[in-house]
Design a protein around this motif. Structure first.
Motif, PDB file in Angstrom:
ATOM      1  N   GLY A 201      -4.265  -2.705 -22.717  1.00 37.88           N
ATOM      2  CA  GLY A 201      -4.074  -1.505 -21.910  1.00 37.88           C
ATOM      3  C   GLY A 201      -5.252  -1.122 -21.035  1.00 37.88           C
ATOM      4  O   GLY A 201      -5.218  -0.092 -20.360  1.00 37.88           O
ATOM      5  N   GLN A 202      -6.293  -1.945 -21.016  1.00 37.41           N
ATOM      6  CA  GLN A 202      -7.448  -1.611 -20.192  1.00 37.41           C
ATOM      7  C   GLN A 202      -7.068  -1.556 -18.712  1.00 37.41           C
ATOM      8  O   GLN A 202      -7.561  -0.692 -17.975  1.00 37.41           O
ATOM      9  CB  GLN A 202      -8.582  -2.614 -20.407  1.00 37.41           C
ATOM     10  N   CYS A 203      -6.210  -2.434 -18.275  1.00 40.25           N
ATOM     11  CA  CYS A 203      -5.782  -2.438 -16.871  1.00 40.25           C
ATOM     12  C   CYS A 203      -5.133  -1.107 -16.491  1.00 40.25           C
ATOM     13  O   CYS A 203      -5.382  -0.560 -15.415  1.00 40.25           O
ATOM     14  CB  CYS A 203      -4.839  -3.596 -16.599  1.00 40.25           C
ATOM     15  N   ALA A 204      -4.298  -0.567 -17.383  1.00 40.52           N
ATOM     16  CA  ALA A 204      -3.631   0.705 -17.119  1.00 40.52           C
ATOM     17  C   ALA A 204      -4.630   1.856 -17.065  1.00 40.52           C
ATOM     18  O   ALA A 204      -4.501   2.772 -16.236  1.00 40.52           O
ATOM     19  CB  ALA A 204      -2.573   0.971 -18.188  1.00 40.52           C
ATOM     20  N   ARG A 205      -5.634   1.813 -17.925  1.00 35.35           N
ATOM     21  CA  ARG A 205      -6.638   2.879 -17.940  1.00 35.35           C
ATOM     22  C   ARG A 205      -7.517   2.859 -16.693  1.00 35.35           C
ATOM     23  O   ARG A 205      -8.079   3.880 -16.299  1.00 35.35           O
ATOM     24  CB  ARG A 205      -7.510   2.764 -19.195  1.00 35.35           C
ATOM     25  N   LEU A 206      -7.636   1.699 -16.077  1.00 33.43           N
ATOM     26  CA  LEU A 206      -8.495   1.547 -14.900  1.00 33.43           C
ATOM     27  C   LEU A 206      -7.783   1.824 -13.589  1.00 33.43           C
ATOM     28  O   LEU A 206      -8.434   2.140 -12.594  1.00 33.43           O
ATOM     29  CB  LEU A 206      -9.055   0.125 -14.850  1.00 33.43           C
ATOM     30  N   CYS A 207      -6.475   1.685 -13.545  1.00 36.20           N
ATOM     31  CA  CYS A 207      -5.760   1.728 -12.269  1.00 36.20           C
ATOM     32  C   CYS A 207      -5.859   3.098 -11.598  1.00 36.20           C
ATOM     33  O   CYS A 207      -5.400   4.096 -12.155  1.00 36.20           O
ATOM     34  CB  CYS A 207      -4.286   1.356 -12.469  1.00 36.20           C
ATOM     35  N   PRO A 208      -6.418   3.178 -10.397  1.00 30.06           N
ATOM     36  CA  PRO A 208      -6.586   4.469  -9.720  1.00 30.06           C
ATOM     37  C   PRO A 208      -5.278   5.046  -9.196  1.00 30.06           C
ATOM     38  O   PRO A 208      -5.234   6.199  -8.781  1.00 30.06           O
ATOM     39  CB  PRO A 208      -7.527   4.129  -8.559  1.00 30.06           C
ATOM     40  N   ARG A 209      -4.223   4.257  -9.221  1.00 27.92           N
ATOM     41  CA  ARG A 209      -2.923   4.690  -8.727  1.00 27.92           C
ATOM     42  C   ARG A 209      -1.916   4.944  -9.858  1.00 27.92           C
ATOM     43  O   ARG A 209      -0.752   5.214  -9.578  1.00 27.92           O
ATOM     44  CB  ARG A 209      -2.343   3.620  -7.790  1.00 27.92           C
ATOM     45  N   SER A 210      -2.336   4.825 -11.097  1.00 26.27           N
ATOM     46  CA  SER A 210      -1.399   4.884 -12.239  1.00 26.27           C
ATOM     47  C   SER A 210      -0.237   3.916 -11.995  1.00 26.27           C
ATOM     48  O   SER A 210       0.927   4.218 -12.267  1.00 26.27           O
ATOM     49  CB  SER A 210      -0.865   6.306 -12.442  1.00 26.27           C
ATOM     50  N   ASN A 211      -0.583   2.756 -11.472  1.00 24.44           N
ATOM     51  CA  ASN A 211       0.413   1.771 -11.053  1.00 24.44           C
ATOM     52  C   ASN A 211       0.744   0.758 -12.151  1.00 24.44           C
ATOM     53  O   ASN A 211       1.561  -0.127 -11.941  1.00 24.44           O
ATOM     54  CB  ASN A 211      -0.120   1.031  -9.803  1.00 24.44           C
ATOM     55  N   ILE A 257     -22.661  -0.805 -14.572  1.00 26.90           N
ATOM     56  CA  ILE A 257     -21.601   0.173 -14.839  1.00 26.90           C
ATOM     57  C   ILE A 257     -20.808  -0.233 -16.074  1.00 26.90           C
ATOM     58  O   ILE A 257     -20.435  -1.397 -16.234  1.00 26.90           O
ATOM     59  CB  ILE A 257     -20.659   0.287 -13.623  1.00 26.90           C
ATOM     60  N   LYS A 258     -20.537   0.738 -16.957  1.00 24.81           N
ATOM     61  CA  LYS A 258     -19.688   0.503 -18.121  1.00 24.81           C
ATOM     62  C   LYS A 258     -18.239   0.750 -17.735  1.00 24.81           C
ATOM     63  O   LYS A 258     -17.935   1.676 -16.971  1.00 24.81           O
ATOM     64  CB  LYS A 258     -20.094   1.429 -19.271  1.00 24.81           C
ATOM     65  N   VAL A 259     -17.335  -0.042 -18.260  1.00 25.41           N
ATOM     66  CA  VAL A 259     -15.933   0.052 -17.867  1.00 25.41           C
ATOM     67  C   VAL A 259     -15.374   1.452 -18.104  1.00 25.41           C
ATOM     68  O   VAL A 259     -14.551   1.948 -17.320  1.00 25.41           O
ATOM     69  CB  VAL A 259     -15.078  -1.019 -18.606  1.00 25.41           C
ATOM     70  N   GLN A 260     -15.825   2.130 -19.146  1.00 24.32           N
ATOM     71  CA  GLN A 260     -15.313   3.464 -19.461  1.00 24.32           C
ATOM     72  C   GLN A 260     -15.608   4.471 -18.344  1.00 24.32           C
ATOM     73  O   GLN A 260     -14.882   5.457 -18.184  1.00 24.32           O
ATOM     74  CB  GLN A 260     -15.917   3.976 -20.774  1.00 24.32           C
ATOM     75  N   GLU A 261     -16.647   4.210 -17.560  1.00 26.30           N
ATOM     76  CA  GLU A 261     -16.992   5.118 -16.458  1.00 26.30           C
ATOM     77  C   GLU A 261     -15.946   5.071 -15.339  1.00 26.30           C
ATOM     78  O   GLU A 261     -15.890   5.977 -14.500  1.00 26.30           O
ATOM     79  CB  GLU A 261     -18.348   4.755 -15.877  1.00 26.30           C
ATOM     80  N   LEU A 262     -15.135   4.021 -15.333  1.00 24.14           N
ATOM     81  CA  LEU A 262     -14.136   3.842 -14.282  1.00 24.14           C
ATOM     82  C   LEU A 262     -12.719   4.167 -14.754  1.00 24.14           C
ATOM     83  O   LEU A 262     -11.778   4.068 -13.963  1.00 24.14           O
ATOM     84  CB  LEU A 262     -14.176   2.409 -13.749  1.00 24.14           C
ATOM     85  N   TYR A 263     -12.576   4.542 -16.014  1.00 23.27           N
ATOM     86  CA  TYR A 263     -11.235   4.872 -16.497  1.00 23.27           C
ATOM     87  C   TYR A 263     -10.661   6.028 -15.700  1.00 23.27           C
ATOM     88  O   TYR A 263     -11.328   7.015 -15.406  1.00 23.27           O
ATOM     89  CB  TYR A 263     -11.269   5.242 -17.975  1.00 23.27           C
ATOM     90  N   PHE A 264      -9.380   5.902 -15.366  1.00 24.46           N
ATOM     91  CA  PHE A 264      -8.670   6.934 -14.627  1.00 24.46           C
ATOM     92  C   PHE A 264      -8.318   8.059 -15.598  1.00 24.46           C
ATOM     93  O   PHE A 264      -7.670   7.839 -16.626  1.00 24.46           O
ATOM     94  CB  PHE A 264      -7.420   6.342 -13.985  1.00 24.46           C
ATOM     95  N   ALA A 265      -8.721   9.283 -15.279  1.00 22.45           N
ATOM     96  CA  ALA A 265      -8.571  10.408 -16.215  1.00 22.45           C
ATOM     97  C   ALA A 265      -7.119  10.771 -16.474  1.00 22.45           C
ATOM     98  O   ALA A 265      -6.799  11.415 -17.472  1.00 22.45           O
ATOM     99  CB  ALA A 265      -9.323  11.630 -15.683  1.00 22.45           C
ATOM    100  N   GLY A 266      -6.206  10.320 -15.580  1.00 23.46           N
ATOM    101  CA  GLY A 266      -4.806  10.694 -15.741  1.00 23.46           C
ATOM    102  C   GLY A 266      -4.072   9.889 -16.800  1.00 23.46           C
ATOM    103  O   GLY A 266      -2.901  10.157 -17.096  1.00 23.46           O
ATOM    104  N   VAL A 267      -4.714   8.886 -17.392  1.00 23.19           N
ATOM    105  CA  VAL A 267      -4.053   8.038 -18.387  1.00 23.19           C
ATOM    106  C   VAL A 267      -4.367   8.545 -19.784  1.00 23.19           C
ATOM    107  O   VAL A 267      -5.510   8.842 -20.104  1.00 23.19           O
ATOM    108  CB  VAL A 267      -4.535   6.570 -18.235  1.00 23.19           C
TER     109      VAL A 267
END
Length: 267
Positions: A201-211, A257-267
């Motif tokens: 699910g990392q891809c979903a947490r990162l997607c800026p479009r909730s795509n 940069i740590k991956v968590q810093e890029l997680y999309f807050a909407g997920v």
């Protein structure tokens, strides 16, 4: 004097640049464009306003353009932008300037910095032509080397004409930019998911479009893709691929940069 920096980052290059600027400028607030773009309007009253983002297909990323069109400045602010670029910037900063001017806002300073390659796509014939046309490309400098110059401009509220490629590269890049962005939206339909995918699910947490959603342990794409490559580059199994990848290239993400810093807050 407070500075607000809006950033969009997929592989971490632009976030790293934004963080470095914030550290040097002081009294700075960093806000993710991905987390704000769905708001109907966003008001900001900082004396200094900045935008930090990558160049996509010789121009402004779709998500950045959408956000800037919704932005409301409550006061007259000093406005600057930093575009991180792998190949050529084209008229990216002039495109931003035009959107701002339509809102009665001036872009006071625009800088282009060179960044690591964040796309794994092979360069096509058009890419190679436009890159060859840019006679200014050899002068691109990495962001770290320009920190001092950019910070001095921000603190002094100095004017810097928006930096671009050479005239011919600007012309051809602008001609094909909008077409490229339209193709990006459904480009996710060409992604292949390998058997190495573990459904983390990392891809979903990162997607800026909730795509991206995880369906039965596999990523499912909803065809509103920014084609930012965050899901591809940060996948721990390198499980998302595309037929047009240059497979000689390794995954790339900014090591600071740590991956968590890029997680999309909407997920």
């Amino acid at each position: 004097m407070k500075t607000t920096i809006f950033y969009f980052s997929a592989t971490g290059n632009s976030l790293y640049m934004a963080k470095r600027l914030a550290l040097e400028v002081g009294e700075c607030e960093l806000l993710s464009i991905a987390n704000l773009v769905n708001e109907e309007n966003f008001e900001v009253d900082s004396p200094n306003i900045g935008f930090v983002f990558p160049v996509f297909a010789w121009g402004l990323p779709r998500i950045v353009a959408e956000f800037v069109k919704k932005l409301i400045l409550k006061n007259q602010s000093y406005v600057f932008a930093v575009a991180s670029c792998v190949a050529i910037p084209g008229k990216t900063l002039k495109e931003l300037e035009k959107i701002l001017q339509q809102k009665g806002i001036e872009l006071d300073a625009g800088f282009v910095v060179k960044a690591g390659r964040s796309s794994l796509m092979k360069l096509n014939f058009l890419d190679k032509i436009i890159i060859a046309l840019d006679k200014k490309r050899k002068y691109l400098i990495g962001g770290e080397s320009r920190i001092g110059e950019i910070v001095t401009a921000i603190k002094g509220r100095k004017f810097q004409y928006p930096e671009t490629s050479s005239i011919s590269a600007n012309l051809f890049g602008a001609m094909f930019h909008n077409l490229a962005l339209k193709t990006f939206i459904t480009k996710d339909g060409e992604f292949k998911i390998s058997d190495t995918c573990k459904g983390c699910g990392q891809c979903a947490r990162l997607c800026p479009r909730s795509n991206i959603i995880i369906n039965n342990g596999r990523p499912e794409f909803l065809h509103n893709c920014e084609f930012c490559h965050a899901c591809i580059q940060w996948c721990p199994e390198f499980a998302i691929t595309h037929p047009d990848f240059d497979h000689s290239l390794p995954q790339y993400r900014n090591s600071q940069i740590k991956v968590q810093e890029l997680y999309f807050a909407g997920v």
